[in-house]
Design a protein around this motif. Structure first.
Motif, PDB file in Angstrom:
ATOM      1  N   ASP A   1      -1.864   0.475  -4.850  1.00 34.77           N
ATOM      2  CA  ASP A   1      -1.820  -0.590  -4.337  1.00 34.77           C
ATOM      3  C   ASP A   1      -1.521  -1.694  -5.077  1.00 34.77           C
ATOM      4  OD1 ASP A   1      -3.097   0.435  -2.014  1.00 34.77           O
ATOM      5  OD2 ASP A   1      -5.063  -0.285  -2.424  1.00 34.77           O
TER       6      ASP A   1
ATOM      7  N   GLY B   1       3.483  10.818   3.624  1.00 39.61           N
ATOM      8  CA  GLY B   1       2.754   9.642   2.908  1.00 39.61           C
ATOM      9  C   GLY B   1       3.134   8.510   3.936  1.00 39.61           C
TER      10      GLY B   1
ATOM     11  N   GLU C   1       0.789  -1.132  -0.062  1.00 34.71           N
ATOM     12  CA  GLU C   1       0.104   0.051  -0.054  1.00 34.71           C
ATOM     13  C   GLU C   1       0.993   1.251   0.013  1.00 34.71           C
ATOM     14  OE1 GLU C   1      -3.320  -0.368   3.158  1.00 34.71           O
ATOM     15  OE2 GLU C   1      -1.923  -1.976   3.714  1.00 34.71           O
TER      16      GLU C   1
ATOM     17  N   GLY D   1       3.323  13.229  -4.674  1.00 29.75           N
ATOM     18  CA  GLY D   1       1.955  12.490  -4.394  1.00 29.75           C
ATOM     19  C   GLY D   1       1.503  11.101  -5.090  1.00 29.75           C
TER      20      GLY D   1
ATOM     21  N   ARG E   1       4.899  11.698 -10.473  1.00 33.82           N
ATOM     22  CA  ARG E   1       3.349  11.504 -10.415  1.00 33.82           C
ATOM     23  C   ARG E   1       3.101  10.098 -11.094  1.00 33.82           C
ATOM     24  NH1 ARG E   1      -0.669  15.027  -8.927  1.00 33.82           N
ATOM     25  NH2 ARG E   1       0.257  16.612  -7.653  1.00 33.82           N
TER      26      ARG E   1
ATOM     27  N   ASP F   1       0.322   7.231  -5.135  1.00 41.21           N
ATOM     28  CA  ASP F   1      -0.504   6.528  -4.507  1.00 41.21           C
ATOM     29  C   ASP F   1      -0.711   5.285  -5.515  1.00 41.21           C
ATOM     30  OD1 ASP F   1      -2.553   7.175  -2.338  1.00 41.21           O
ATOM     31  OD2 ASP F   1      -2.690   9.042  -3.233  1.00 41.21           O
TER      32      ASP F   1
ATOM     33  N   ARG G   1       0.418   5.461  -0.215  1.00 44.81           N
ATOM     34  CA  ARG G   1      -0.345   6.540   0.206  1.00 44.81           C
ATOM     35  C   ARG G   1       0.016   7.854   0.050  1.00 44.81           C
ATOM     36  NH1 ARG G   1      -2.871   3.291  -1.059  1.00 44.81           N
ATOM     37  NH2 ARG G   1      -4.479   1.915   0.050  1.00 44.81           N
ATOM     38  N   ASP G   2      -0.079   8.595  -0.925  1.00 45.70           N
ATOM     39  CA  ASP G   2       0.305   9.922  -1.063  1.00 45.70           C
ATOM     40  C   ASP G   2       1.746  10.099  -0.653  1.00 45.70           C
ATOM     41  OD1 ASP G   2      -0.326  12.417  -1.712  1.00 45.70           O
ATOM     42  OD2 ASP G   2      -1.102  12.924   0.044  1.00 45.70           O
TER      43      ASP G   2
ATOM     44  N   THR H   1      10.800   5.831  -5.536  1.00 49.74           N
ATOM     45  CA  THR H   1       9.403   5.242  -4.929  1.00 49.74           C
ATOM     46  C   THR H   1       9.961   4.019  -4.653  1.00 49.74           C
ATOM     47  OG1 THR H   1       8.034   6.811  -6.482  1.00 49.74           O
ATOM     48  CG2 THR H   1       7.176   4.602  -5.708  1.00 49.74           C
TER      49      THR H   1
ATOM     50  N   ALA I   1      -5.943   4.866  -9.926  1.00 48.63           N
ATOM     51  CA  ALA I   1      -4.892   4.493  -8.910  1.00 48.63           C
ATOM     52  C   ALA I   1      -5.611   3.724  -7.796  1.00 48.63           C
ATOM     53  CB  ALA I   1      -4.325   6.083  -8.279  1.00 48.63           C
ATOM     54  N   GLY I   2      -5.191   2.644  -7.468  1.00 50.38           N
ATOM     55  CA  GLY I   2      -5.888   1.699  -6.523  1.00 50.38           C
ATOM     56  C   GLY I   2      -6.963   1.363  -6.961  1.00 50.38           C
TER      57      GLY I   2
END
Ligand SMILES: Nc1ncnc2c1ncn2[C@@H]1O[C@H](COP(=O)(O)OP(=O)(O)OP(=O)(O)O)[C@@H](O)[C@H]1O
Length: 279
Positions: free
Chosen positions: A25, A58, A5, A21, A206, A23, A7-8, A45, A270-271
């Motif tokens: 999964d 995040g 996971e 930012g 991003r 995001d 998140r941001d 990342t 996203a997700g």
């Protein structure tokens, strides 16, 4: 629950915004591709996911673990492909695979793994005497020898000859079939198309698009796209246009509506729902 996971997350190095930012999964048993131009924020990342870098903001969880706080526990379930230069020169391939195997309670058979990666005759060769492709294969062996539940593979097949690339893809498919969840950073569209269930296309820190390979191709050229190469270029060009200070002409080949909606797509996808995952 998603296996990974994110998140941001945000990360900057001085004036450089590397991750802005992000995001996503990754579901159990999925091969999740991370694509993007040089400097798009891919390595930052995935290294945040591995716990090698700390985000400025995040949240990340891998199998519910915080990669920084729970680093020790994470090491037993996460396999990481080390980059060139991170291995000791005067250890042999066999010694290293056996050493890494010893860190885990239920790892793979080192000899078998060396064989699967075409390194049987290199087990007694020192790291500094291996070719680039052999080193690459050794780094894959070290990522997998602990039989991890999650593997992060960065530039999986860079520097491999065509035969070794195909053998490596087959091995990765076997690893996935055994239930391992894989985060795969790649610049190769054929690799992404063959292996990935979903792909996040990174651009300027991003995610510019997140979809199945087929979905990415479909959304190119107003549904008339034919290759992932085209889709990649359309998505990253569209994002560059969205960031441009002055108006630029959109490539006549690219569907204008797809360009306009690409950032909306990112937010929506996203997700996205499990139904998107190709099986
Ligand atoms: N340790 C660092 N110090 C300063 N800037 C960094 C550092 N690591 C990365 N950057 C910068 O952050 C941005 C994102 O880099 P990152 O390595 O995450 O990109 P990438 O998508 O993996 O690129 P590539 O495909 O070239 O490997 C780039 O502008 C890069 O110059």
């Amino acid at each position: 629950m998603a296996v990974i996971e994110v998140r941001d997350i945000h990360k900057r190095y001085g004036e450089t915004i590397a991750v802005d930012g992000v995001d996503f999964d990754v579901e159990a048993g999925e091969i999740f591709g991370v694509l993007g131009r040089n400097g798009a924020g891919k390595t930052t990342t995935v290294e945040i996911v591995e716990g090698l870098r700390t985000p400025d903001a995040g949240m990340v969880r891998v199998l519910g673990l915080d990669p920084v706080r729970d680093r020790k526990a994470l090491r037993t379930v996460l396999g990481v492909q080390l980059q060139e230069g991170m291995l000791p020169d005067k250890a042999t391939a066999g010694e290293l695979v056996r050493l890494y195997r010893s860190f885990y309670a239920d790892g793979a058979d080192p000899e078998r793994l060396l064989g699967q990666l075409g390194l049987d005759d290199k087990r007694d060769t020192f790291v500094d005497e291996l070719s680039g492709g052999q080193l690459q294969r050794l780094s894959i062996a070290l990522a997998l020898v602990g039989r991890p539940r999650v593997a992060v593979l960065d530039e999986l097949t860079s520097g491999l000859d065509p035969r070794a690339r195909r053998d490596t893809w087959q091995l990765i498919e076997q690893v996935r079939a055994a239930g391992v969840t894989i985060l795969l950073v790649t610049h190769f569209m054929d690799e992404a198309q063959r292996l990935c269930d979903r792909i996040a296309v990174f651009d300027r820190g991003r995610i510019a698009a997140l979809d199945t390979p087929e979905g990415l191709v479909r959304r190119t050229h107003g549904g008339g796209g034919t290759s992932l190469d085209e889709a990649f270029l359309a998505v990253t060009d569209a994002d560059a246009d969205a960031h441009a200070d002055t108006d630029t002409d959109v490539d006549a080949d690219v569907d204008v509506n797809a360009d306009v909606t690409v950032l909306d797509d990112v937010l929506r996808d996203a997700g996205g729902p499990d139904g998107e995952v190709r099986r």
